[in-house]
Design a protein around this motif. Structure first.
Motif, PDB file in Angstrom:
ATOM      1  N   GLY A  48      10.101  49.376 -10.453  1.00 56.91           N
ATOM      2  CA  GLY A  48       8.821  49.710 -10.974  1.00 56.91           C
ATOM      3  C   GLY A  48       8.749  50.676 -11.939  1.00 56.91           C
ATOM      4  O   GLY A  48       7.656  51.288 -12.175  1.00 56.91           O
ATOM      5  N   ILE A  49       9.889  51.366 -12.506  1.00 58.99           N
ATOM      6  CA  ILE A  49      10.057  52.536 -13.454  1.00 58.99           C
ATOM      7  C   ILE A  49       9.233  52.075 -14.771  1.00 58.99           C
ATOM      8  O   ILE A  49       9.795  51.278 -15.432  1.00 58.99           O
ATOM      9  CB  ILE A  49      11.407  52.885 -13.560  1.00 58.99           C
ATOM     10  N   PRO A  50       8.350  52.620 -15.289  1.00 54.67           N
ATOM     11  CA  PRO A  50       7.813  52.264 -16.369  1.00 54.67           C
ATOM     12  C   PRO A  50       8.285  53.092 -17.609  1.00 54.67           C
ATOM     13  O   PRO A  50       8.550  54.154 -17.752  1.00 54.67           O
ATOM     14  CB  PRO A  50       6.306  52.711 -16.182  1.00 54.67           C
ATOM     15  N   HIS A  51       8.624  52.238 -18.713  1.00 57.17           N
ATOM     16  CA  HIS A  51       9.249  53.062 -19.892  1.00 57.17           C
ATOM     17  C   HIS A  51       8.111  52.741 -20.925  1.00 57.17           C
ATOM     18  O   HIS A  51       7.951  51.689 -21.566  1.00 57.17           O
ATOM     19  CB  HIS A  51      10.687  52.284 -20.258  1.00 57.17           C
ATOM     20  N   ILE A  52       7.390  53.790 -21.279  1.00 60.09           N
ATOM     21  CA  ILE A  52       5.983  53.808 -22.264  1.00 60.09           C
ATOM     22  C   ILE A  52       6.319  54.055 -23.584  1.00 60.09           C
ATOM     23  O   ILE A  52       7.009  55.207 -23.771  1.00 60.09           O
ATOM     24  CB  ILE A  52       5.138  54.711 -21.343  1.00 60.09           C
ATOM     25  N   GLY A  61      -0.091  58.833 -23.974  1.00 61.05           N
ATOM     26  CA  GLY A  61      -0.863  59.223 -22.610  1.00 61.05           C
ATOM     27  C   GLY A  61      -1.719  57.977 -22.058  1.00 61.05           C
ATOM     28  O   GLY A  61      -1.975  57.816 -20.676  1.00 61.05           O
ATOM     29  N   THR A  62      -2.275  57.154 -22.889  1.00 64.05           N
ATOM     30  CA  THR A  62      -2.961  55.853 -22.240  1.00 64.05           C
ATOM     31  C   THR A  62      -1.796  55.026 -21.493  1.00 64.05           C
ATOM     32  O   THR A  62      -2.299  54.505 -20.358  1.00 64.05           O
ATOM     33  CB  THR A  62      -3.418  55.255 -23.625  1.00 64.05           C
ATOM     34  N   GLY A  63      -0.647  54.945 -21.947  1.00 65.75           N
ATOM     35  CA  GLY A  63       0.238  54.441 -21.135  1.00 65.75           C
ATOM     36  C   GLY A  63       0.639  54.775 -19.926  1.00 65.75           C
ATOM     37  O   GLY A  63       0.705  53.913 -18.710  1.00 65.75           O
ATOM     38  N   TYR A  64       0.805  55.872 -19.990  1.00 69.70           N
ATOM     39  CA  TYR A  64       1.128  56.999 -18.887  1.00 69.70           C
ATOM     40  C   TYR A  64      -0.392  56.933 -17.725  1.00 69.70           C
ATOM     41  O   TYR A  64       0.233  56.487 -16.705  1.00 69.70           O
ATOM     42  CB  TYR A  64       1.414  58.367 -19.038  1.00 69.70           C
ATOM     43  N   GLY A  65      -1.355  56.921 -18.316  1.00 73.01           N
ATOM     44  CA  GLY A  65      -2.467  57.052 -17.234  1.00 73.01           C
ATOM     45  C   GLY A  65      -2.861  55.844 -16.656  1.00 73.01           C
ATOM     46  O   GLY A  65      -2.940  55.591 -15.323  1.00 73.01           O
ATOM     47  N   TYR A  66      -2.519  54.686 -17.470  1.00 75.86           N
ATOM     48  CA  TYR A  66      -2.626  53.313 -16.777  1.00 75.86           C
ATOM     49  C   TYR A  66      -1.589  52.814 -15.564  1.00 75.86           C
ATOM     50  O   TYR A  66      -1.968  52.469 -14.728  1.00 75.86           O
ATOM     51  CB  TYR A  66      -2.550  52.063 -17.878  1.00 75.86           C
ATOM     52  N   ALA A  67      -0.356  53.151 -16.103  1.00 75.97           N
ATOM     53  CA  ALA A  67       0.699  52.976 -15.069  1.00 75.97           C
ATOM     54  C   ALA A  67       0.521  53.916 -14.036  1.00 75.97           C
ATOM     55  O   ALA A  67       0.849  53.355 -12.700  1.00 75.97           O
ATOM     56  CB  ALA A  67       2.202  53.217 -16.045  1.00 75.97           C
ATOM     57  N   ILE A 144      -3.761  63.780 -23.185  1.00 78.19           N
ATOM     58  CA  ILE A 144      -4.682  63.850 -21.916  1.00 78.19           C
ATOM     59  C   ILE A 144      -5.820  62.856 -22.239  1.00 78.19           C
ATOM     60  O   ILE A 144      -6.442  62.485 -21.510  1.00 78.19           O
ATOM     61  CB  ILE A 144      -5.151  65.528 -21.571  1.00 78.19           C
ATOM     62  N   ARG A 145      -6.338  63.112 -23.748  1.00 72.94           N
ATOM     63  CA  ARG A 145      -7.460  62.091 -23.975  1.00 72.94           C
ATOM     64  C   ARG A 145      -6.754  60.691 -23.786  1.00 72.94           C
ATOM     65  O   ARG A 145      -7.953  59.820 -23.348  1.00 72.94           O
ATOM     66  CB  ARG A 145      -7.688  62.291 -25.544  1.00 72.94           C
ATOM     67  N   GLY A 146      -5.899  60.236 -24.010  1.00 76.48           N
ATOM     68  CA  GLY A 146      -5.030  59.054 -23.841  1.00 76.48           C
ATOM     69  C   GLY A 146      -5.018  58.657 -22.340  1.00 76.48           C
ATOM     70  O   GLY A 146      -5.355  57.731 -21.877  1.00 76.48           O
ATOM     71  N   TYR A 147      -4.585  59.654 -21.708  1.00 77.75           N
ATOM     72  CA  TYR A 147      -4.459  59.388 -20.034  1.00 77.75           C
ATOM     73  C   TYR A 147      -5.654  59.039 -19.368  1.00 77.75           C
ATOM     74  O   TYR A 147      -5.674  58.042 -18.555  1.00 77.75           O
ATOM     75  CB  TYR A 147      -3.916  60.746 -19.439  1.00 77.75           C
ATOM     76  N   VAL A 148      -6.811  59.707 -19.878  1.00 69.27           N
ATOM     77  CA  VAL A 148      -8.021  59.406 -19.233  1.00 69.27           C
ATOM     78  C   VAL A 148      -8.445  57.922 -19.756  1.00 69.27           C
ATOM     79  O   VAL A 148      -9.011  57.284 -18.854  1.00 69.27           O
ATOM     80  CB  VAL A 148      -9.039  60.379 -19.835  1.00 69.27           C
ATOM     81  N   ASN A 152      -8.575  55.250 -16.886  1.00 65.34           N
ATOM     82  CA  ASN A 152      -9.973  54.597 -16.683  1.00 65.34           C
ATOM     83  C   ASN A 152     -10.238  52.755 -17.132  1.00 65.34           C
ATOM     84  O   ASN A 152     -10.657  51.943 -16.365  1.00 65.34           O
ATOM     85  CB  ASN A 152     -11.350  55.213 -17.599  1.00 65.34           C
ATOM     86  N   ARG A 153      -9.024  52.482 -17.894  1.00 67.25           N
ATOM     87  CA  ARG A 153      -9.121  51.085 -18.248  1.00 67.25           C
ATOM     88  C   ARG A 153      -8.577  50.358 -16.964  1.00 67.25           C
ATOM     89  O   ARG A 153      -8.931  49.154 -16.632  1.00 67.25           O
ATOM     90  CB  ARG A 153      -7.969  51.029 -19.271  1.00 67.25           C
ATOM     91  N   TYR A 154      -7.406  51.146 -16.256  1.00 67.13           N
ATOM     92  CA  TYR A 154      -6.994  50.132 -15.150  1.00 67.13           C
ATOM     93  C   TYR A 154      -8.057  50.033 -14.059  1.00 67.13           C
ATOM     94  O   TYR A 154      -8.124  49.153 -13.528  1.00 67.13           O
ATOM     95  CB  TYR A 154      -5.861  50.786 -14.478  1.00 67.13           C
ATOM     96  N   LEU A 155      -8.843  51.378 -13.445  1.00 64.30           N
ATOM     97  CA  LEU A 155     -10.107  51.073 -12.777  1.00 64.30           C
ATOM     98  C   LEU A 155     -11.185  49.975 -13.280  1.00 64.30           C
ATOM     99  O   LEU A 155     -11.318  49.477 -12.389  1.00 64.30           O
ATOM    100  CB  LEU A 155     -10.386  52.441 -12.501  1.00 64.30           C
ATOM    101  N   ALA A 156     -11.191  49.977 -14.559  1.00 66.45           N
ATOM    102  CA  ALA A 156     -12.133  48.920 -14.823  1.00 66.45           C
ATOM    103  C   ALA A 156     -11.650  47.693 -14.888  1.00 66.45           C
ATOM    104  O   ALA A 156     -12.504  46.722 -14.484  1.00 66.45           O
ATOM    105  CB  ALA A 156     -12.576  49.305 -16.442  1.00 66.45           C
ATOM    106  N   GLU A 157     -10.434  47.445 -15.145  1.00 66.60           N
ATOM    107  CA  GLU A 157      -9.661  46.098 -14.992  1.00 66.60           C
ATOM    108  C   GLU A 157      -9.680  45.654 -13.525  1.00 66.60           C
ATOM    109  O   GLU A 157     -10.023  44.329 -13.097  1.00 66.60           O
ATOM    110  CB  GLU A 157      -8.437  46.076 -15.694  1.00 66.60           C
TER     111      GLU A 157
END
Length: 816
Positions: A48-52, A61-67, A144-148, A152-157
């Protein structure tokens, strides 16, 4: 600077994106990088190691936050609840909170009061608004803007009701986050070195007559200093730690340098680490681990540098003793003039037992130096004739974010030093690094109070002098200062060479670059390499003092391997023998004391010992210990658990040099002294008797294999855990404890990484996340790496695009 994996040709087939790259030789400059993917893309490989990969920092940051949310949303959501000061509102005021390094150190209510004051004072908001270096760099803000957005995208999905982790499934406190939540979390991690010791004392401080703590009887300076020192030492022994070893060109067999990262971080909660690879073609390619919720790599490697951190011996806080007016104890004296303390009402919402919501308000007090506290590590500091104010060197520190983003892009160890000096953001950590050029670095360059030796001599109170000097005589215990607050000149002065007010000049902080090796195992900087002892201000730790057994083990392991005297083939480190030596689980304590312990056992008349009112037959322990010839804490070892219990009773919280050695510590031979345990000393015999009695009372056989007593349960399966406690001088530290009603590991080997550089080609690396990527018991990556750790196996890293694409379990998520 060499780069591998940045000439990407991206194609899309159905719902999967697969990246194909060509390798760039280190012999010449890299060609212009192709643009990154149009949308952040997460490539999952084994375990389960993510390569973003993304085209910019926000996408990364978006990829990191989602994963990160996918693996650990409950742990993260509870952390955001904590820094938002709303634990009591949703989980009740009496629940346990973990704002510092340790688990369950305070109540939800105390934690909320602590963080609500920080939030009311807009501490983090003010830091975010500052320009760099004291405020976040633009790339940090973008990530950090992307992380948020990713979180939030993962939580919404998924929806809170469909979260697979029962710890927060459907919970009302699982909510979308803001950028300020992330900055507050980062700030909480940066100040956690102070929270455990002082949080309760700060939020419960009240003038005489208003609190129980204020009425506590005053102790003598000697008693107070000794009690604080003992409490700090006990906390330190059962807290976070680490080993790190950087080996330069003269210490490796093949290649140019190597790095071993072995942090001993918590296995539960907000201080868990999480592994990822972060790539923006042409800008950054870094892999390693970070504390959950940090969209950067804290410990890891890029194309040219590998680094790790170890907990340092700098206290991140200092105290100021202020004389108070006996008729108005909220007035205090400075430079002959009475000044008024500031009061602040802090209110938090609480969940009442009947389900209704109420409010709790406390009045907190502060001076020009900082908040008033009435205890340190649980030891009372009565507010009577004087009061004690706290100054935390990291309270105004968000610079650490800049530090780690720049370390992720470092080009060699000198670039690492430059980053440490120009950001001064590292909080209470050493930095150890190696680079492709063949250099090994140790550096204790961090946010350190500006307390020169002269300033300490001038300003320490009687209690402060005793505490400061006692701590200097103990490995691992930071020298805590208590200064005379009646004199404004005793505040930490500003240094023009420091990045921020009150910080020590970074050029006065120790560093060492060598071609053989440099390492640290949580002692001071003095012996990063015994061939070149370091000097530094006393506030940073001790010199010419005994080293812990774990420090001895690290230094001996390094030197013996380089010399070829450790029994393994050849000389110098290879990838294979470096991993082998860490998981050998050798005990330095056993090397020094097992033979004497066996002799003490055999010399005991009739094998009978009277101890604590019990007649104990220890004769059965003699053959068990004598047969434990390996001195190793491997899962199949027998006699190791008996020796661990014996050693715990013998040491009993004492400094290592206080044990009954025949040969005392010698500063001229610090790696080999003290030694030769006195087998005739009654403490040796009595400690063995207590250990035998303890095991028999627990129903544990004296020759029980380690696997029978040291394990963790995951999904109903007991997984043996090898390694042992810090005091035994085992590098692979594990600290068992009762957590949530069952035995688990509180602290220990967490993210482990071994990296080897050569003159050309990508780094060769192996890693292991001992507790696995996810805290969710329903995740496939809840215990997979834990089983590898149990078996002494490592994960071969996939770093280049070819290696990632070749994974047989490759899964791709495009965040379009």
């Amino acid at each position: 600077m060499a780069r591998w994996g940045f000439r990407a040709r991206l194609s899309t087939a159905a719902t999967a994106a697969v990246a194909v790259i060509s390798t760039v030789s280190a012999a010449g400059p890299p060609p212009a990088a192709a643009p990154g993917p149009a949308a952040p893309t997460i490539r999952y490989t084994e375990y389960g190691i993510p390569h973003i990969i993304a085209s910019d920092w926000e996408g990364l940051g978006t990829g990191y936050g989602y994963a990160a949310a996918k693996d650990n949303i409950c742990t993260l959501a509870r952390t955001y609840l904590m820094v938002d000061a709303r634990l009591s509102r949703y989980l009740g005021p009496d629940g346990k909170a973990s704002p510092g390094e340790h688990q369950d150190t305070t109540t939800n209510l105390n934690s909320d009061i602590y963080f609500q004051r920080i939030n009311d004072d807009r501490v983090v908001e003010r830091l975010v608004d500052q320009p760099a270096p004291n405020g976040p760099e633009p790339e940090v803000k973008e990530a950090i803007r992307g992380y948020v957005r990713g979180y939030n995208r993962y939580l919404a999905e998924t929806g809170a009701g469909n979260i697979t982790d029962p710890a927060c499934r459907g919970a009302a406190w699982v909510r979308p986050i803001t950028e300020m939540d992330v900055y507050r979390h980062a700030h909480a991690e940066i100040i956690m070195g102070t929270a455990d010791a002082l949080l309760d004392g700060e939020v419960n401080a009240a003038p005489p007559g208003a609190s129980v703590s204020a009425a506590a009887p005053a102790a003598s300076p000697e008693q107070t200093a000794e009690r604080i020192r003992e409490a700090m030492a006990a906390s330190r022994q059962s807290s976070m730690g680490s080993n790190a070893l950087a080996v330069g060109s003269q210490g490796v067999s093949g290649g140019t340098s190597m790095m071993l990262a072995n942090p001993h971080f918590p296995w539960q909660g907000k201080n868990r680490m999480w592994q990822s690879q972060l790539t923006i073609p042409g800008k950054i390619n870094v892999t390693g681990a970070s504390l959950l919720g940090f969209p950067a790599v804290n410990i890891g490697h890029n194309d040219d540098v590998a680094w790790s951190h170890t907990v340092a011996t700098v206290s991140p806080f200092g105290l100021f003793d202020v004389q108070v007016d006996p008729l108005n104890p909220t007035n205090y004296l400075v430079d002959g003039t009475w000044q008024k303390m500031t009061s602040q009402q802090v209110t938090v919402d609480v969940l009442n037992k009947d389900g209704s919501t109420g409010k709790v308000t406390r009045t907190l007090w502060a001076t020009r130096y900082g908040p008033i506290t009435t205890s340190v590590q649980g030891i009372p500091l009565p507010w009577v004739v004087s009061a004690h104010a706290v100054r935390d060197v990291n309270m105004d520190n968000l610079r650490a974010l800049n530090t780690w983003f720049r370390l992720d892009q470092a080009t060699d160890v000198r670039d690492v030093v430059n980053t440490l000096e120009t950001t001064q953001g590292v909080p209470f950590f050493n930095t150890i690094a190696s680079d492709r050029k063949g250099d090994a670095l140790y550096a204790d360059i961090q946010a350190t109070p500006n307390i020169t030796d002269e300033h300490a001599d001038s300003c320490l109170t009687a209690t402060g002098r005793l505490l400061f000097n006692q701590s200097l005589r103990l490995p691992n215990v930071p020298p805590v200062s208590i200064f005379d607050g009646k004199r404004s000149a005793c505040d930490w002065p500003d240094d023009p060479n420091a990045v921020a007010p009150g910080l020590l000049d970074p050029h006065k902080q120790p560093r060492l670059i060598r071609s053989d090796y440099a390492g640290n195992a949580n002692d001071s900087a003095w012996l990063a390499n015994p061939e070149q002892p370091l000097a530094f201000p006393r506030v940073m730790g001790d010199t010419a003092a005994p080293r812990s057994l774990r420090t001895q083990e690290l230094l001996l392991t390094a030197q013996n391997r380089i010399d070829g005297t450790d029994g393994l083939p050849g000389r110098g480190f290879t990838s294979s023998n470096m991993r082998q030596l860490l998981f050998a689980d050798n005990s330095r304590a056993a090397d020094l004391a097992l033979d004497a312990t066996v002799k003490a056992c055999r010399d005991t008349l009739f094998g009978l010992v009277v101890v604590d009112g019990n007649l104990v037959d220890i004769s059965g322990a003699c053959p068990v210990l004598a047969a434990w010839k390996s001195h190793k804490y491997t899962s199949d070892s027998r006699g190791s658990w008996l020796f661990e219990n014996f050693w715990a009773f013998l040491q009993n919280g004492q400094a290592i040099e206080k044990l009954p050695w025949r040969i005392a510590f010698d500063a001229k031979d610090p790696v080999h002294t003290p030694n030769s345990l006195d087998s005739g000393n009654s403490a040796v015999r009595d400690s063995l008797a207590r250990a035998v009695l303890s095991l028999r009372n627990a129903g544990i056989a004296l020759d029980a294999p380690l696997s029978a007593v040291q394990n963790v349960t995951r999904g109903g399966e007991k997984i043996p855990v090898h390694g042992s406690i810090h005091e035994l001088g085992v590098l692979n530290v594990v600290t068992p404890a009762m957590i949530d009603g069952k035995v688990d590991i509180a602290f220990g080997s967490s993210f482990i990484q071994q990296v080897r550089f050569t003159a050309e080609g990508p780094p060769e690396a192996y890693s292991l996340l001992a507790y696995s990527q996810s805290a969710d018991p329903n995740s496939p990556h809840y215990a997979d790496q834990t089983k590898l750790f149990s078996a002494g196996q490592w994960v071969t890293e996939r770093y280049t695009e070819e290696q990632i694409a070749a994974s047989p379990v490759l899964e791709v998520k495009v965040l379009s």
